[in-house]
Design a protein around this motif. Structure first.
Motif, PDB file in Angstrom:
ATOM      1  N   GLU A 286      92.553 151.138 -31.548  1.00 21.56           N
ATOM      2  CA  GLU A 286      92.371 149.926 -30.762  1.00 21.56           C
ATOM      3  C   GLU A 286      93.523 148.967 -31.070  1.00 21.56           C
ATOM      4  O   GLU A 286      93.751 148.602 -32.225  1.00 21.56           O
ATOM      5  N   VAL A 287      94.265 148.586 -30.060  1.00 14.48           N
ATOM      6  CA  VAL A 287      95.369 147.641 -30.221  1.00 14.48           C
ATOM      7  C   VAL A 287      94.900 146.277 -29.736  1.00 14.48           C
ATOM      8  O   VAL A 287      94.516 146.121 -28.571  1.00 14.48           O
ATOM      9  N   LYS A 288      94.911 145.313 -30.617  1.00 17.77           N
ATOM     10  CA  LYS A 288      94.426 143.974 -30.275  1.00 17.77           C
ATOM     11  C   LYS A 288      95.252 143.381 -29.136  1.00 17.77           C
ATOM     12  O   LYS A 288      96.476 143.380 -29.168  1.00 17.77           O
ATOM     13  N   GLY A 289      94.559 142.876 -28.135  1.00 20.48           N
ATOM     14  CA  GLY A 289      95.234 142.282 -26.994  1.00 20.48           C
ATOM     15  C   GLY A 289      95.627 143.281 -25.926  1.00 20.48           C
ATOM     16  O   GLY A 289      96.182 142.885 -24.890  1.00 20.48           O
ATOM     17  N   TYR A 290      95.357 144.579 -26.150  1.00 19.47           N
ATOM     18  CA  TYR A 290      95.712 145.598 -25.151  1.00 19.47           C
ATOM     19  C   TYR A 290      94.551 146.532 -24.863  1.00 19.47           C
ATOM     20  O   TYR A 290      94.153 146.727 -23.726  1.00 19.47           O
ATOM     21  N   GLY A 291      94.003 147.121 -25.917  1.00 19.44           N
ATOM     22  CA  GLY A 291      92.935 148.099 -25.739  1.00 19.44           C
ATOM     23  C   GLY A 291      93.265 149.375 -26.486  1.00 19.44           C
ATOM     24  O   GLY A 291      93.953 149.348 -27.516  1.00 19.44           O
ATOM     25  N   GLN A 292      92.802 150.483 -25.992  1.00 23.21           N
ATOM     26  CA  GLN A 292      93.008 151.752 -26.680  1.00 23.21           C
ATOM     27  C   GLN A 292      94.385 152.333 -26.375  1.00 23.21           C
ATOM     28  O   GLN A 292      94.870 152.275 -25.246  1.00 23.21           O
ATOM     29  N   ALA A 293      94.990 152.896 -27.426  1.00 22.77           N
ATOM     30  CA  ALA A 293      96.282 153.566 -27.307  1.00 22.77           C
ATOM     31  C   ALA A 293      96.294 154.737 -28.285  1.00 22.77           C
ATOM     32  O   ALA A 293      95.533 154.778 -29.257  1.00 22.77           O
ATOM     33  N   ARG A 294      97.145 155.664 -28.031  1.00 21.58           N
ATOM     34  CA  ARG A 294      97.289 156.821 -28.918  1.00 21.58           C
ATOM     35  C   ARG A 294      98.266 156.482 -30.038  1.00 21.58           C
ATOM     36  O   ARG A 294      99.311 155.874 -29.782  1.00 21.58           O
ATOM     37  N   GLN A 295      97.908 156.871 -31.265  1.00 21.72           N
ATOM     38  CA  GLN A 295      98.770 156.591 -32.418  1.00 21.72           C
ATOM     39  C   GLN A 295      99.117 157.899 -33.135  1.00 21.72           C
ATOM     40  O   GLN A 295      98.232 158.696 -33.450  1.00 21.72           O
ATOM     41  N   LEU A 296     100.403 158.107 -33.385  1.00 23.89           N
ATOM     42  CA  LEU A 296     100.894 159.254 -34.151  1.00 23.89           C
ATOM     43  C   LEU A 296     101.502 158.739 -35.447  1.00 23.89           C
ATOM     44  O   LEU A 296     102.394 157.880 -35.415  1.00 23.89           O
ATOM     45  N   SER A 297     101.002 159.229 -36.572  1.00 20.26           N
ATOM     46  CA  SER A 297     101.508 158.816 -37.882  1.00 20.26           C
ATOM     47  C   SER A 297     102.242 160.000 -38.509  1.00 20.26           C
ATOM     48  O   SER A 297     101.645 161.063 -38.714  1.00 20.26           O
ATOM     49  N   LEU A 298     103.526 159.810 -38.803  1.00 19.77           N
ATOM     50  CA  LEU A 298     104.329 160.878 -39.400  1.00 19.77           C
ATOM     51  C   LEU A 298     104.326 160.715 -40.917  1.00 19.77           C
ATOM     52  O   LEU A 298     104.672 159.652 -41.438  1.00 19.77           O
ATOM     53  N   TYR A 299     103.932 161.778 -41.607  1.00 21.82           N
ATOM     54  CA  TYR A 299     103.873 161.765 -43.070  1.00 21.82           C
ATOM     55  C   TYR A 299     105.122 162.423 -43.643  1.00 21.82           C
ATOM     56  O   TYR A 299     105.668 163.386 -43.088  1.00 21.82           O
ATOM     57  N   GLN A 300     105.523 161.885 -44.779  1.00 22.35           N
ATOM     58  CA  GLN A 300     106.534 162.540 -45.609  1.00 22.35           C
ATOM     59  C   GLN A 300     105.935 162.600 -47.008  1.00 22.35           C
ATOM     60  O   GLN A 300     105.832 161.601 -47.706  1.00 22.35           O
ATOM     61  N   GLY A 301     105.491 163.788 -47.377  1.00 23.04           N
ATOM     62  CA  GLY A 301     104.686 163.896 -48.580  1.00 23.04           C
ATOM     63  C   GLY A 301     103.313 163.314 -48.308  1.00 23.04           C
ATOM     64  O   GLY A 301     102.632 163.675 -47.343  1.00 23.04           O
ATOM     65  N   ASP A 302     102.895 162.362 -49.139  1.00 22.32           N
ATOM     66  CA  ASP A 302     101.600 161.696 -48.939  1.00 22.32           C
ATOM     67  C   ASP A 302     101.753 160.311 -48.325  1.00 22.32           C
ATOM     68  O   ASP A 302     100.780 159.557 -48.246  1.00 22.32           O
TER      69      ASP A 302
END
Length: 552
Positions: A286-302
Motif C-alpha cells: 500500500e503506497v500512501k496517497g496512491y493505493g496498491q502497487a507492486r514492490q520488488l525488493s532485491l537482496y544482496q546476502g541478507d
C-alpha cells in the motif's frame, strides 16, 4: 571532367508580391539540377536514408512560410540539422563549414550563412510550435518500426546558466547545489532514440513528468506505454497522474525502504548466453496517497539493496528489474548529446522580463515564528523555575515569607510569559507561510529565456542525433565494433566524395576509407541503402550511393 552545375530556383514559397518577382528570383538560393560537385561532407548524404524513411518533407510541409528572400523554412531546418550532424555544437559553429560543400547535402548551391541561419530559425520558432514538430518526427519514426517499443525512459536534464541575468534557480544534482538555469525533460525509447522533450524553468521531475507524458501519449496513440524514471519522480502524485492517463510506470522507492512482508525467492534468467540469478521479494504493498502497487525488493546476502515500485502486476519480476536498470540509457544519452550535439548551449541572449512570482518562505513569518519560539522557551523556563521553587525552596529563601515572595514573583513571570506566548501565537497565525518574491519585494522581476527558439534548435539536434544513431547501428551490423562504431559513424560524416546531380538521379560517390574492414562494412551498408531508394526532402530524384575504386 567537372561540369558547371545548372541551377534553378528552390522552394515553393515566393513572396513576389512583397519584394517583386525579379528581386526574389535573383536572390533565392537555387536548387542544383545538374552538375558534379566534390564535397568534403559527402558521407553525410547517407543520413538521407533515415530522412526518407521518416518522410521529412511531409513533416516540414506543415511549417509556416514566413517571407524569405533566400531560403524557405524546410531548407533552414535541414541546414541546421546537417550542421549539428557535422559536429557543430552551436549555430556559431556552422560558420566554419564550407558553404558549397555543405549546401550540396540539401541540394542547394550554398549553405546558409550564420547571419541568415540564426534569425531565420528564430522567426520560424516564433511562428510555429517546435514541440508539435518534434512529435510529428517522433510519430513518423515510431511508425517505421515493425514492432514499436513499449518501454520509455523519462528524466530531467538541468542546464546551468552562468550569465548575469536573474533566471530562476534549480537544483544541480551533479554539483549538489542550487543554481540558475533551466530544465529540459526528455523521453527516450528502449532503443536509445529521442522521442520528445519539454523545456521550462527548473521545477523538478515530479512536476515536469506528467506534461511530457501527455506528448508521449499523443505520439503513441493507443499503443501500450510503460515509463521508467528515477527517484526524482517517485512520488504518489506522479503515480496517480500516470494512472489517470492509463500509463504503466516503474521506478525506485525513495528512502526509507520498507521491510518486505514476504520471504525472497531465487529467480533465474538468461541474458546474452549468461545465466543470472536474482534474490527477489515480490509483493503488493500500500503506497500512501496512491493505493496498491507492486514492490520488488532485491537482496544482496541478507540485506535489501534497493526496492522497485511499479503499476505492472503482470510482467515477469526479473524483466521489470532489468527494464529499470536500463534507465541508464537516458543518462548515457544525455552525456552523448551534450558532448556531440550541444544540447546545453545557450541559443539566444534575449530574455523575457516577468514579475518574480517564485514562491519562497515569508521572512515576516520567519521572524514571527522566531519570536514564538523565544516566547515558548521563556514560558518553559519560567515553569521550570516555579516548579523547582515549589519542590524545594532556594537557599536565598531562608524564611517562609521569602519563599512566598519568590513563588509569587515566579507565578507572575509564568503569567507574563503565557500572555507573551498567546500574543506571539496570534500574530503567527495571521501571517502566510509562503509568498511570491514580488509580494515581498514589490517590483521585483526575473528573466526567462526565449524557450521557443531553443526548442526549435533542440528539434534539429535530436533529428541529427536520431539519424546518426540509425546510421551507426546499420553500419555496426556489418562492422561488429560495439566500442567504436559511434565514433566511426561521426567521422563518416566527413568522408569526402563527389555528388553528381542529373535530372533523373543523384549519385553520391564516396571515397574509400583507409581501413579495409571499414571499406567492406561501408560497401555492404551502401548496398543495403540503395535497395530502398532514398531521396532528398522535397526532391523526387533517387539517391544512388557508390564506393569509389581505391587507386594505389
Amino acid at each position: 571532367m567537372q561540369v558547371e552545375p545548372e541551377l534553378v530556383p528552390f522552394g515553393e514559397y515566393t513572396p513576389a508580391a512583397i519584394l517583386g518577382q525579379d528581386a526574389i528570383l535573383d536572390d533565392r538560393i537555387p536548387r542544383i539540377e545538374a552538375g558534379e560537385l566534390p564535397s568534403r561532407y559527402a558521407g553525410a548524404m547517407l543520413l538521407h536514408h533515415f530522412f526518407s524513411r521518416l518522410g521529412v518533407e511531409e513533416v516540414l510541409s506543415s511549417l509556416p512560410r514566413p517571407v524569405a528572400r533566400r531560403y524557405d523554412a524546410p531548407a533552414v531546418i535541414l541546414a541546421a540539422t546537417f550542421g549539428f550532424a557535422l559536429g557543430s555544437s552551436s549555430m556559431e559553429g556552422t560558420k566554419h563549414l564550407h558553404r558549397v560543400d555543405a549546401g550540396a547535402l540539401i541540394g542547394l548551391a550554398s549553405f546558409p550563412e550564420l547571419r541568415t541561419l540564426r534569425p531565420r530559425l528564430a522567426d520560424i520558432a516564433e511562428a510555429s510550435d517546435p514541440f508539435s514538430l518534434q512529435r510529428s518526427f517522433a510519430k513518423a519514426m515510431l511508425n517505421t518500426d515493425e514492432v514499436p517499443p513499449e518501454l520509455y525512459f523519462c528524466d530531467d536534464h538541468f542546464v546551468t546558466y552562468t550569465g548575469a541575468r536573474t533566471l530562476a534557480k534549480g537544483y544541480n544534482t551533479r554539483k549538489g547545489r542550487p543554481e540558475r538555469g533551466r530544465d529540459d525533460t526528455f523521453v527516450i525509447d528502449e532503443n536509445w532514440r529521442a522521442v520528445c522533450f519539454s523545456s521550462s524553468e527548473p521545477k523538478g521531475l515530479s512536476v515536469n513528468l506528467p506534461p511530457v507524458i501527455d506528448q508521449l501519449i499523443e505520439i503513441c496513440g493507443n499503443r501500450p506505454i510503460m515509463v521508467g524514471f528515477d527517484r526524482g519522480g517517485s512520488y504518489p502524485k506522479v503515480f496517480s497522474a500516470l494512472r489517470e492517463r492509463g500509463v504503466d510506470w516503474v521506478t525506485y522507492r525513495r528512502a526509507p525502504l520498507v521491510p518486505p512482508a514476504v520471504a525472497p525467492e531465487i529467480y533465474l534468467s538468461e541474458v546474452d548466453t549468461k545465466h543470472l540469478s536474482y534474490n527477489l521479494a515480490d509483493e503488493i504493498v500500500e503506497v500512501k496517497g496512491y493505493g496498491q502497487a507492486r514492490q520488488l525488493s532485491l537482496y544482496q546476502g541478507d540485506k535489501v539493496v534497493f526496492q522497485i515500485l511499479t503499476s505492472d502486476t503482470r510482467s515477469n519480476s526479473v524483466n521489470l528489474l532489468r527494464a529499470l536498470r536500463a534507465r541508464w540509457r537516458i543518462e548515457n544519452t544525455f552525456k552523448y548529446v551534450e558532448e556531440h550535439h550541444g544540447i546545453h548551449w545557450l541559443c539566444s541572449y534575449e530574455m523575457e522580463e516577468l514579475p518574480d512570482s517564485t514562491v519562497v518562505d515569508n521572512p515576516v513569518r520567519i521572524k514571527a515564528r522566531s519570536q514564538y519560539k523565544a516566547a515558548e522557551a521563556a514560558l518553559a523556563r519560567a515553569k521550570e523555575l516555579l516548579g523547582a521553587e515549589v519542590a524545594s525552596p532556594s537557599v536565598s529563601s531562608s524564611t517562609a515569607n521569602d519563599h512566598e515572595t519568590v513563588t509569587r514573583e515566579l507565578k507572575a513571570f509564568v503569567a507574563t510569559a503565557t500572555d507573551d506566548l498567546e500574543r506571539a501565537k496570534s500574530a503567527l497565525m495571521g501571517i502566510p507561510a509562503r509568498l511570491s518574491r514580488n509580494e515581498i519585494h514589490p517590483g521585483l522581476t526575473r528573466e526567462k529565456p526565449r524557450l521557443e527558439r531553443r526548442a526549435l534548435q533542440m528539434v534539429c539536434r535530436l533529428l541529427a542525433y536520431n539519424a546518426e544513431l540509425d546510421l551507426a547501428r546499420r553500419m555496426n551490423a556489418y562492422l561488429g565494433d560495439d566500442d567504436e562504431y559511434r565514433g566511426i559513424t561521426r567521422n563518416l560524416m566527413h568522408l569526402g566524395g563527389t555528388i553528381t546531380f542529373t535530372p533523373k538521379v543523384i549519385t553520391v560517390s564516396l571515397c574509400q576509407p583507409d581501413s579495409p574492414r571499414l571499406s567492406r562494412a561501408l560497401g555492404l551498408l551502401i548496398e543495403e541503402i540503395n535497395h530502398q531508394s532514398p531521396h532528398l526532402p522535397g526532391d523526387g530524384r533517387p539517391i544512388v550511393y557508390v564506393l569509389k575504386t581505391k587507386i594505389n
